[in-house]
Each structure stands twice: as C-alpha cells, then as structure tokens.
Design an enzyme around this catalytic site. Structure first.
Site, PDB file in Angstrom:
ATOM      1  N   SER A 675       0.800  -1.220   0.000  1.00 35.57           N
ATOM      2  CA  SER A 675       0.000   0.000   0.000  1.00 35.57           C
ATOM      3  C   SER A 675       0.840   1.279   0.000  1.00 35.57           C
ATOM      4  O   SER A 675       0.291   2.371  -0.075  1.00 35.57           O
ATOM      5  CB  SER A 675      -0.955   0.006   1.200  1.00 35.57           C
ATOM      6  OG  SER A 675      -0.232   0.027   2.405  1.00 35.57           O
ATOM      7  N   LYS A 718      -6.169   3.600   8.979  1.00 32.80           N
ATOM      8  CA  LYS A 718      -5.247   4.563   8.359  1.00 32.80           C
ATOM      9  C   LYS A 718      -5.794   5.983   8.454  1.00 32.80           C
ATOM     10  O   LYS A 718      -5.048   6.934   8.713  1.00 32.80           O
ATOM     11  CB  LYS A 718      -5.000   4.169   6.900  1.00 32.80           C
ATOM     12  CG  LYS A 718      -4.233   2.859   6.734  1.00 32.80           C
ATOM     13  CD  LYS A 718      -4.092   2.480   5.267  1.00 32.80           C
ATOM     14  CE  LYS A 718      -3.317   1.176   5.114  1.00 32.80           C
ATOM     15  NZ  LYS A 718      -3.178   0.761   3.704  1.00 32.80           N
TER      16      LYS A 718
END
Length: 770
Positions: A675, A718
């Site tokens: 990611s 996140k």
C-alpha cells in the site's frame, strides 16, 4: 605437644583422615588447589581440617572448621585434569587448630599436636581385646572386613594401640561426627571404647534393617494372599448370582446420563468387560476412566436462552461501549431464535488489534444470552491431540480441550471462546488448526469425534466465538468456516467515553476509592490518550487510569477528606513525564518526502517516506528494514516514474546516471506491504522534477506498472492515524470509497478523501507545481 605455626590449611568437606594413614585426595576448589601447591613448594607440610558446613564454598575463618584436624605431608601430585588435582597425602599426627586465616588466596593456620597416650597398659590391652571381638562380630555383617587381618592383629603382642585406632577408625567409621570425636580424644583406652560403641551401634542398625526387610517380605506375601482371597470371593459371588455394586452403579449412571443409544451400548459393553477383569488390572482403571468420562459429559442438559431483546441489548451496552457490529449480530441471533424456536450456534470470529475488547465482549454475550461461558486459550497449541484428545491405548490418555470444556460446562449449549486462534502452530505432532475444521463446521460438528471417546458428540448447539489479531495466519479452510467480524481501533472520542463510563469507575472500585473523590474531565482523558498511550485499544489507557487511582489512593490515606482533581496541567504529577510528543504535521512542502499511511496489527500509523538522488550509475538503494513486498513496490514505482518521464519533462538519460536512495524512517521497525506504492512513486517523481510534496496530504494505495491505483485494506485505521496527525486530505484508491462509510462520521466529515484511479490523480493533488 608441638607447636605448628603458619602452615598451609587444607579444608575438606564431609570427611577427615586419621593419622598414620596414606590416601589420595581430589582437590577442586581454586583456593584449595593454591594451598596444596604452596605446601609442595615449601616442604610439603600441611594441616588438614574438616568444615562444619560442607555446603559452604568459601570458609571465612576458624569458626567454620571443626576444632581438631591432622598434621600431614603432601607427598606428590598424582594427576591433574579438568581443574581437578589428585594428590597423595600421608597423615602424621592429630592436631588442635588455634588460628585460621582464610583471607588470602592460600589458607594458613596455627595448631598444636595432640599427645595421644596410654594411661594403663593392662586396661589398654583389655580394651584392645574387646575391640577385636567387636570387629570380629562386625565382620559377620560387613563382608568388606578381612577376618584373617583381624586374627593377625589378635595374635600380635607388640601392637601400637594409638596407631591401631587410627588405622581401624579410618576404614570403618563413616559418619563425620563420630570420626571427629575419636580424632579429638587423646586417651587410647577411651578411643578404643568409642570405637566399640560405634561398632555395636552399627550392628544394631543392621539388625533393625534385617527386621524391616523381613516385615516387607511378609507384607508382600500377605498382599498376594489377599488378592487370592478376593478373587475367590468374586468367583463365589458369581456362582450365587450376585451382581457387584460397582457394576450396578455404573449401569445406573449410564442410564441417568441419557446418552444416545449407540453410545450407551458401547458403555455397557465396556462395563461387561470390566466385570470379568481383576480389580487391580491396568486395563480395569482405563475402562473406569473411560466410562466416567462418558457419564460425566453432558448429553441432553441445556440452559434456556434469554429471548428478551431489550434486556440483551441493555446488558451488552452496560459492559461495552461501541462494538455495534457485534451487538447487532447477537440481537439478530436472538430475533431469529424467537421466530424459529431453535437455532444451532453460529461460528463467529472477532478480528482486531489488541485491547479493543474482543475477549471481554464474549463474556457479555454469554450473560446476554443467559448461557454458561468458557474460554480455551489456543495460543501456542502445537499438538493435534490438544483438540481431539489421545487414544486410550496411550498411558494417561485424556480427551481434548473441547470435550474437557463441555464437561466443565455441564450443558450442551455454552458460549465457548476459542481465544487467539491465529496463534496456533504445528509440528511433528500434528496440525491443531486442521483438527479445528470439524469443530468449527456447523455441518459437521453435530458428530464431532474425540480420539479418546471414540463416539460422536453433538457440538452444534455450542456458540463458538473465536478471536484473532489478524486473519493472515489462519488457514483458508478454517477461515471459510467462520463469520468474520472485524473490530477496528477506537477514536479518541470513543476512548474518552470508555474511560469515563467504564475504566474510571472500574478502577475506583478495585482501588477502594469512594465515589466522587476523583474528578477527571474529558480534556484530561484526551491528554492521557494523546501523550501517554498510542494504541488502537484501551489496554494501556486502563493501566494509566490505574496509575492515577494509585496516586489518589495514597492521597486519601494521608487525607481522608480529600477530593482530588486531575487536570491536564497537573497530569504529570500522577503519570510522570509524557511518553509521546505532539505529532503535528510539518506544514512546509518538501521535495522528495511524503506521508504515507500503513496498517499494523495494533492499528493504523503514518509512514514518512523519503527519496534522494545523487550522481551514479542508476543503482537503487532501499533502506528502513523493508520487506520483500515493499521492496518490489519501490522498484515498481521507479519503473512507473521512468515510463512517465517524457510526460513530466524528465530527461530519460538521468535515470542511467543517477542513483536513487529510498528510505523509510524508524529503520529498526520491520515494514512490508504493497500500500506504500503511490507514496513511493510520489517521492520519486518529486525528487526528479524538484516539485515539492504537500505535507497536508497523506496517501495510500498499491500501484501497477501502467499507473493504476489498486485498492488496499485497513482504510479506517489509516484514516484515524492521519486524523491524529492533523492531516485533513487523504488520497485513496477509488475502489476504497465504499470503505469511507466505516469511518466514524465525526471524523470523516473533517477529512477530504480524494479518490484516485490512476497515479496522475495522485501527482495532481500531492505535488505542488513551481
């Protein structure tokens, strides 16, 4: 009497040697070896004494020794191996220790010799004859003594009584206390008398041992007789048609347990085998244990589930704040059960970081349902037999954890928590995760078979709840059998609410603090969360609240009427120096540096990624303890930027003449995952174009060589990490827009989410054109 001054002193443990003897000694202690070597270098004379406490390794002075020892001569070193010195010693005279110096590397002592004497020759001769008589009798029970040697002593008219005692006592007296008493006695007559007393005592001990041995032999014979008579009584009982009480009791227990017909048939067959065996047979105890387990585990008994949805919801809300997914799932379970009247237990798996309440919510579920609660810890389980049990052919065989817990529950429908299911391992003893496949399959667990029981057992009514920190380590077939409910970390506002409603009251009660004696506002809890804990759950927060309560308890003991107010300003008085600094984001745009977002097993975190260029040969250097997937993402990002060089005005030849160094700070922490791809592409593009990256933007997403931005996981965690850092704009993959709904509305409303389908969208929003 002769004075012996400043002679080396050798300390023995558990032994002393009589004068007029030659022997070998093994010396191991460093200071003892030093003492012996010093004696050899200075004439060989030495004093030997025994320690009072043989366990003491380093004597401190004269108080650690017996008062009497021997004056001896070290005649030579026989061998030396592995720090053990074997020396030959000839003992000369007994001596009395006057002074001992144990302070140096060599022990020294002052002593005076013992003048042994014969007071009366006739008395000594008579005592000598008596001693020989005792020796002769003792030789009858101690075959080690030489009778011919004793006879030769009896015929010797010119014997030295003093030497006689020394030589004989050295060979036959074994207890240190007795040896020391004989050594210390100067009178030859009294020494021989002490020797006779010792020999007579040894003979009495030998007689007692013989009596005990005869008694044991008789008891063994009586036991065989008892066994024979019992077997005869069993035979007579069978002839008279009398059934034994034990068999009747077992058959009644089998009937009362209401076990299935096939299982009852097997149990009765085992009882029939037991009735034909001897009671002391090893197989008899195995059968008893087996039938006991069959009768003790529940076969039909179950608790009545609570069907009051409002009551269940109130219980769940009382115990935990938030966790709406889990609470809603349990309410749905109760609703379906009301409509159908019955429902087999589902298989739930709560997945989330530590401290978010996975384990404790299961207790609340059991309370809300009105069921019994049991917990099995699977962390570190590596043996398949732990789940399925051992076969009865093994000594000490028992059922596995599942059947054991069912016996503990006493009902067939408990709530059974399988804690840390992702922490199971496997080795040569089998794979416990594979054994769990049958347990956690609603289509199979109604006929679960334990290796010990060897009969089907119905687990379908058990509500199995598993917990795990991540699903990566759970095998796919096992994961497929469970309904996964993910628990993400709490927001700061949720943590403040949990601290106020749950943690503070709980710790006030456990620390004995009356209500109203602590005043803590939301802003104080917020500072504790921001400056003293960094976690997804509330475990560390509870420890900090407990720390405050301990300090308050001390103040209340000193002043019983005190009311303690904890504020952000005086918080350091209770918790000490702040553990974390304020992580306000740097507002200045920077070339070759961007903020990425990462997911860990303990929640989300921000990830700074830097890139720098310098003249070279096109080499790529990756640092920061990156995993293989992250390294591949970096190389993919570099290739992507090279393919876009012409579009963004970059000279393609620069890549051949430029070394690229990509670093992810906090290099001691391992990092991996795809990611960070968009972040790496951004910092590389920034470095080659000299366009700074906005520090008000964070980003996450996987990239392809064609510039597509692929979706990632853990968006909620996140986003929370970015919010804590003060970032208000996040670039996310377009396919992750659906996950924005999972983020708490109060936080999502303050963050601008920019969906990106290609890397161009990322560059347009992250890079500042100059």
């Amino acid at each position: 009497m002769k004075k012996l001054t400043q002679l080396p002193l050798l300390a023995l443990r558990g032994n002393i040697i009589f004068p007029h003897n030659t022997t070998q000694l093994e010396i191991a202690r460093v200071k003892s070896v030093n003492t012996v070597k010093f004696a050899l270098e200075n004439g060989g004379k030495i004093i030997i004494v025994s320690q009072l406490d043989s366990a003491k390794d380093v004597p401190a002075g004269i108080d650690d020794f017996f008062p009497e020892g021997v004056y001896a001569e070290v005649t030579g070193i026989m061998s030396q191996k592995d720090d053990i010195l074997v020396v030959a010693v000839r003992t000369l005279e007994g001596c009395h220790i006057l002074r001992a110096d144990c302070s140096g590397e060599v022990y020294f002592a002052d002593a005076e010799t013992i003048d042994y004497y014969v007071a009366d020759a006739l008395s000594a001769k008579a005592m000598y004859q008596k001693t020989l008589e005792c020796l002769d009798r003792y030789a009858n029970i101690n075959k080690m003594l030489n009778k011919s040697a004793i006879k030769a002593l009896a015929e010797n008219s010119a014997v030295d009584y003093i030497s006689f005692v020394d030589v004989v006592a050295n060979d036959i007296v074994f207890r240190l206390k007795d040896r020391q008493e004989i050594l210390a006695e100067p009178s030859a007559e009294k020494r021989m008398e002490d020797l006779c007393v010792y020999l007579l005592g040894e003979m009495e001990i030998a007689k007692a041992e013989k009596r005990i041995a005869n008694r044991v032999k008789k008891q063994v014979e009586d036991g065989q007789k008892e066994y024979y008579l019992r077997e005869k009584m069993r035979a007579i009982s069978k002839e008279l048609g009398e059934d034994e009480n034990e068999m009747l009791e077992y058959r009644k227990r089998i009937e009362d347990s209401k076990m299935p017909a096939e299982t009852a048939k097997k149990a009765n067959k085992e009882i029939s085998r037991l009735s034909k065996m001897a009671p002391t047979s090893p197989d008899a105890s195995v059968i008893r244990n087996y039938v006991d387990w069959l009768c003790d585990i529940p076969w039909y008994k179950e608790t009545t589930d609570n069907t009051d949805l409002k009551l269940a919801r109130r219980i769940l809300d009382e115990d935990h704040y938030g966790l709406e997914k889990i609470k809603q799932r349990i309410i749905e379970y109760l609703a379906v059960m009301q409509l159908t009247g019955k429902l087999n237990g589902p298989i739930l798996c709560f997945v989330g970081p530590p401290g978010v309440g996975k384990t404790s919510i299961v207790k609340s579920i059991a309370r809300a349902l009105g069921r019994k609660y049991l917990r099995v810890s699977l962390g570190g389980v590596r043996d398949e037999a732990e789940i399925r049990g051992h076969r009865r052919t093994y000594v000490g065989a028992i059922p596995g954890k599942i059947i054991y817990m069912m016996k503990q529950a006493g009902v067939i429908n408990p709530v059974l928590l399988l804690d840390e299911i992702d922490k199971m391992g496997k080795d040569q003893r089998g794979d416990p995760a594979s054994a769990m496949l049958e347990v956690l399959d609603p289509q199979q667990n109604n006929t679960f078979t334990d290796h010990f029981l060897e009969v089907p057992y119905d687990l379908s009514k058990v509500l199995f709840v598993c917990t795990a920190n991540a699903t990566d380590d759970i095998p796919e077939p096992l994961l497929d059998r469970m309904e996964i409910i993910e628990l993400s970390g709490y927001t700061e506002q949720e943590k403040v609410a949990i601290a106020e409603k749950f943690l503070l009251p709980k710790n006030m009660k456990s620390h004995g603090i009356p209500e109203g004696r602590i005043v803590i506002g939301p802003e104080t809890f917020l500072k504790v969360i921001e400056r003293y804990t960094r976690e997804s759950g509330v475990r560390s927060l509870e420890r900090e609240v407990a720390g405050i309560c301990r300090k308050v308890a001390l103040k209340l003991v000193e002043d019983k009427d005190a009311v303690v107010t904890v504020t952000p300003e005086n918080l350091h008085e209770f918790l000490g120096v702040e553990k974390f600094k304020d992580e306000a984001v740097d507002t200045e745009p920077t070339v070759g540096s961007a903020t990425g977002l990462a997911w860990t097993r303990v929640g989300g975190t921000t990830l700074a990624i830097d890139a720098t260029l310098f003249p070279g040969k096109g080499e790529i250097l990756l640092t920061g303890k990156l995993g293989d997937v992250m390294k591949e993402s970096a190389r993919t990002a570099i290739s992507l930027v090279r393919s876009l060089a012409e579009k963004y005005g970059i000279d393609k030849e620069r890549f051949e003449k430029t070394d690229i160094h990509i670093h992810v700070p906090e290099g001691a922490i391992p990092k991996d995952g795809p990611s960070a791809g968009v972040t790496m592409a951004t910092v590389i593009m920034s470095a080659f174009t000299s366009m700074p990256v906005s520090r008000q933007v964070a980003m996450t997403g996987e990239i392809t060589l064609r510039g597509k931005v692929l979706p990632i996981g853990g968006l909620k965690e996140k986003a929370l990490a970015a919010y804590r850092l003060g970032i208000k704009k996040i670039i996310i993959p377009k396919d992750n827009l659906r996950d924005v709904d999972e983020i708490p509305q109060d936080i999502a409303s303050q963050i601008q989410f920019i969906p990106a389908k290609t890397i161009d969208t990322v560059f347009d929003n992250a890079l500042i054109k100059v």
